[in-house]
Scaffold this motif. Structure first.
Motif, PDB file in Angstrom:
ATOM      1  N   GLU A 180      11.756   4.824   8.050  1.00  0.00           N
ATOM      2  CA  GLU A 180      11.118   5.653   7.055  1.00  0.00           C
ATOM      3  C   GLU A 180       9.869   6.325   8.058  1.00  0.00           C
ATOM      4  O   GLU A 180       9.547   7.540   7.998  1.00  0.00           O
ATOM      5  N   ILE A 181       9.186   5.611   8.928  1.00  0.00           N
ATOM      6  CA  ILE A 181       8.155   6.202   9.710  1.00  0.00           C
ATOM      7  C   ILE A 181       8.678   7.433  10.913  1.00  0.00           C
ATOM      8  O   ILE A 181       8.381   8.552  10.954  1.00  0.00           O
ATOM      9  N   GLY A 182      10.041   6.911  11.181  1.00  0.00           N
ATOM     10  CA  GLY A 182      10.662   8.257  11.950  1.00  0.00           C
ATOM     11  C   GLY A 182      11.065   9.260  11.197  1.00  0.00           C
ATOM     12  O   GLY A 182      10.801  10.394  11.617  1.00  0.00           O
ATOM     13  N   GLY A 201      -7.203   7.018   0.725  1.00  0.00           N
ATOM     14  CA  GLY A 201      -6.430   6.926   1.787  1.00  0.00           C
ATOM     15  C   GLY A 201      -7.199   6.264   2.819  1.00  0.00           C
ATOM     16  O   GLY A 201      -7.604   5.229   2.505  1.00  0.00           O
ATOM     17  N   GLY A 202      -7.099   6.452   3.915  1.00  0.00           N
ATOM     18  CA  GLY A 202      -8.005   5.751   4.946  1.00  0.00           C
ATOM     19  C   GLY A 202      -7.014   4.650   5.710  1.00  0.00           C
ATOM     20  O   GLY A 202      -5.977   4.306   5.320  1.00  0.00           O
ATOM     21  N   VAL A 203      -7.792   4.255   6.956  1.00  0.00           N
ATOM     22  CA  VAL A 203      -6.938   3.338   7.709  1.00  0.00           C
ATOM     23  C   VAL A 203      -6.896   1.993   7.215  1.00  0.00           C
ATOM     24  O   VAL A 203      -6.024   1.339   7.369  1.00  0.00           O
ATOM     25  N   LEU A 204      -7.991   1.626   6.343  1.00  0.00           N
ATOM     26  CA  LEU A 204      -7.974   0.237   5.805  1.00  0.00           C
ATOM     27  C   LEU A 204      -7.975   0.387   4.271  1.00  0.00           C
ATOM     28  O   LEU A 204      -9.125   0.455   3.617  1.00  0.00           O
ATOM     29  N   ARG A 256       0.900  -1.099  -0.105  1.00  0.00           N
ATOM     30  CA  ARG A 256      -0.097   0.010   0.024  1.00  0.00           C
ATOM     31  C   ARG A 256       0.890   1.215   0.073  1.00  0.00           C
ATOM     32  O   ARG A 256       2.147   1.128   0.291  1.00  0.00           O
ATOM     33  N   ALA A 257       0.331   2.370  -0.363  1.00  0.00           N
ATOM     34  CA  ALA A 257       0.983   3.566  -0.264  1.00  0.00           C
ATOM     35  C   ALA A 257       1.406   3.972   1.074  1.00  0.00           C
ATOM     36  O   ALA A 257       0.587   3.894   1.961  1.00  0.00           O
ATOM     37  N   PRO A 258       2.755   4.038   1.564  1.00  0.00           N
ATOM     38  CA  PRO A 258       3.245   4.304   2.983  1.00  0.00           C
ATOM     39  C   PRO A 258       2.651   5.450   3.539  1.00  0.00           C
ATOM     40  O   PRO A 258       2.702   5.684   4.653  1.00  0.00           O
ATOM     41  N   HIS A 259       2.188   6.445   2.622  1.00  0.00           N
ATOM     42  CA  HIS A 259       1.961   7.749   3.274  1.00  0.00           C
ATOM     43  C   HIS A 259       0.764   7.538   4.237  1.00  0.00           C
ATOM     44  O   HIS A 259       0.479   8.708   5.071  1.00  0.00           O
ATOM     45  N   THR A 260      -0.220   6.723   3.940  1.00  0.00           N
ATOM     46  CA  THR A 260      -1.275   6.648   4.689  1.00  0.00           C
ATOM     47  C   THR A 260      -0.911   6.075   6.144  1.00  0.00           C
ATOM     48  O   THR A 260      -1.216   6.599   7.171  1.00  0.00           O
ATOM     49  N   ALA A 261       0.114   5.177   6.391  1.00  0.00           N
ATOM     50  CA  ALA A 261       0.399   4.974   7.434  1.00  0.00           C
ATOM     51  C   ALA A 261       1.386   6.092   8.273  1.00  0.00           C
ATOM     52  O   ALA A 261       1.076   6.261   9.382  1.00  0.00           O
ATOM     53  N   ALA A 310       6.804  -2.687   6.024  1.00  0.00           N
ATOM     54  CA  ALA A 310       7.104  -3.365   4.825  1.00  0.00           C
ATOM     55  C   ALA A 310       8.350  -2.624   4.336  1.00  0.00           C
ATOM     56  O   ALA A 310       8.705  -1.661   4.778  1.00  0.00           O
ATOM     57  N   PRO A 311       8.954  -3.392   3.477  1.00  0.00           N
ATOM     58  CA  PRO A 311      10.301  -2.636   2.784  1.00  0.00           C
ATOM     59  C   PRO A 311      10.253  -1.567   2.347  1.00  0.00           C
ATOM     60  O   PRO A 311       8.992  -1.390   1.589  1.00  0.00           O
ATOM     61  N   GLY A 312      10.822  -0.577   3.029  1.00  0.00           N
ATOM     62  CA  GLY A 312      10.557   0.962   2.372  1.00  0.00           C
ATOM     63  C   GLY A 312       9.784   1.763   3.173  1.00  0.00           C
ATOM     64  O   GLY A 312       9.452   2.869   2.921  1.00  0.00           O
ATOM     65  N   ALA A 313       8.900   0.969   4.025  1.00  0.00           N
ATOM     66  CA  ALA A 313       8.099   1.677   4.963  1.00  0.00           C
ATOM     67  C   ALA A 313       8.150   0.944   6.333  1.00  0.00           C
ATOM     68  O   ALA A 313       7.245   0.510   7.009  1.00  0.00           O
TER      69      ALA A 313
END
Length: 442
Positions: A173-175, A438-441, A146-151, A166-169
């Motif tokens: 990347e979150i930090g 987007g969205g949580v799910l 999924r697109a990581p920007h949602t997370a 996931a790899p790359g997310a």
């Protein structure tokens, strides 16, 4: 007394007693398989799963192994084996395979009645258990495929979130994403190999997470102030996940601190929010934020919000309004469009105010917005330039002149209509972008 009526069977054709064998899905943890699951695996003629699961499980020597990489060819192999006389398929997955797992794809392909699912403890539950925290009030988001920007946006907006990485997310990347939204206080807990011999559960600030190299398989908990049991309301929860969206929005102007009535009026804000579509997983910029009323309302509706304001007292006022409403808004003290360069790309942007530089600000926002830009202004002279800026960025534009009159009291217990200043509300929507994304799910 009314006799007991047994519940109706679930919808869908029953599996014939001598029909196709069920497809067994085993949720794997770090411990050995229980005897019943081990027996099912021992009888399998095809075993599918991630490479690490296939390497760790006692797969029968004669069984075909299928690595779950690209899903379509793996499902084709499962279908062919399940249709073969004597074929017995076992799919290995992590934890609870019905929670962001392979059960969804298998159910869509074969129907839920063909599946025999045996879950293990979800990794999210195990991670929160290590911290002694409840997790019924956590927002859980997956970055797998999924697109990581949602997370990232969920972590920015919510003070108790779990990210299936996931790899790359992952943690780094979150930090790094959190470092790009100043003023939002978070700490990260990185859990890897939960229950296994190499288990590690580490709490780190975003800056440290961004600078380190992490194991490939992990789970990240993103926690803000008040994310422990002592920080929330007492009593039993009724709904799991984030608090529900507020029952009302377009709050009255006196719900916000503002200077000289420099606040987006409730009627205008209602239409702007409808066009912006704030929701969990989305990021909204409020540019020329003033009191920050739009940013605060977007945050109340679950979105991550960044407010950009050029005056120092205005920036302080926005932070105070966010605190008063119990939401996190990242406040950037600076002047657009220059102050926008370091911000993460938004899903939607609200541009308020006016001035000769408005078209340039709108152009900068429209170039970055994934979905929508909404602009409010009073001067009719600037409408053509704003529309041109939206169209030049490839957005489909529209707009209205919003005129409203409020009931105002008069002597004698009667009321009159008090007209507010007319305001242009213009918007641009990116072609092909869903009206809500987007969205949580996702």
């Amino acid at each position: 007394m009314t006799p007991h009526t047994p519940p109706a069977p679930p919808e869908g054709p029953p599996v014939p007693p001598h029909g196709p064998a069920p497809i067994t899905v085993l949720g794997r943890g770090p411990h050995p398989l229980p005897p019943g699951d081990a027996a099912l695996l021992a009888a399998a003629t095809l075993v599918a799963g991630a490479r690490r699961h296939l390497e760790a499980a006692p797969v029968p020597a004669g069984a075909r192994r299928v690595v779950l990489g690209p899903l379509a060819p793996a499902l084709d192999a499962v279908a062919a084996e399940a249709a073969r006389d004597g074929g017995r398929v076992v799919v290995l997955a992590s934890g609870d395979p019905g929670f962001f797992g392979v059960v969804r794809a298998l159910g869509e392909r074969f129907g839920p009645r063909r599946l025999e699912v045996r879950p293990d403890v979800p990794s999210v539950a195990a991670a929160f258990a290590r911290l002694g925290l409840p997790w019924d009030d956590a927002v859980v988001v997956s970055a797998h495929g999924r697109a990581p920007h949602t997370a990232y946006n969920v972590c920015r907006a919510h003070r108790k979130a779990a990210v299936l990485t996931a790899p790359g997310a992952g943690p780094a990347e979150i930090g790094a994403a959190l470092l790009r939204t100043p003023g939002v206080e978070r700490r990260l807990v990185v859990a890897s190999d939960l229950g296994g011999p190499d288990e590690r559960v580490e709490e780190v600030p975003p800056a440290e997470a961004a600078a380190r190299t992490w194991p490939g398989v992990n789970l990240v908990l993103c926690l803000g102030p008040g994310s422990g049991p002592e920080g929330g309301p007492g009593g039993m929860r009724t709904l799991a996940g984030a608090p529900p969206a507020p029952a009302g929005w377009a709050l009255p102007e006196d719900a916000f601190e503002h200077r000289d009535s420099m606040v987006t009026k409730a009627e205008v804000r209602a239409l702007a929010l409808a066009r912006l579509g704030p929701h969990p997983g989305a990021l909204v910029w409020d540019v020329g934020a003033g009191s920050g009323s739009v940013a605060v309302e977007c945050a109340r509706l679950g979105a991550a919000a960044v407010a950009v304001e050029r005056t120092a007292d205005g920036a302080a006022r926005i932070a105070a309004n966010a605190r008063a409403h119990g939401v996190d808004v990242s406040v950037v003290h600076g002047e657009a469009p220059r102050a926008l360069a370091a911000l993460p790309d938004p899903d939607a942007v609200f541009v308020g105010g006016g001035g000769a530089g408005l078209p340039a600000v709108v152009a900068a926002c429209a170039a970055r917005a994934r979905r929508t830009v909404v602009v409010t202004l009073a001067a009719v002279d600037r409408v053509p330039a704003v529309r041109a800026a939206l169209r030049a960025a490839g957005l489909e534009d529209g707009g209205v002149l919003l005129q409203s009159s409020r009931l105002a009291p008069l002597p004698g217990d009667v009321v009159r209509l008090a007209a507010a200043n007319p305001v242009f509300v213009l918007w641009g929507h990116r072609p092909g972008a869903p009206r809500r994304q987007g969205g949580v799910l996702p």
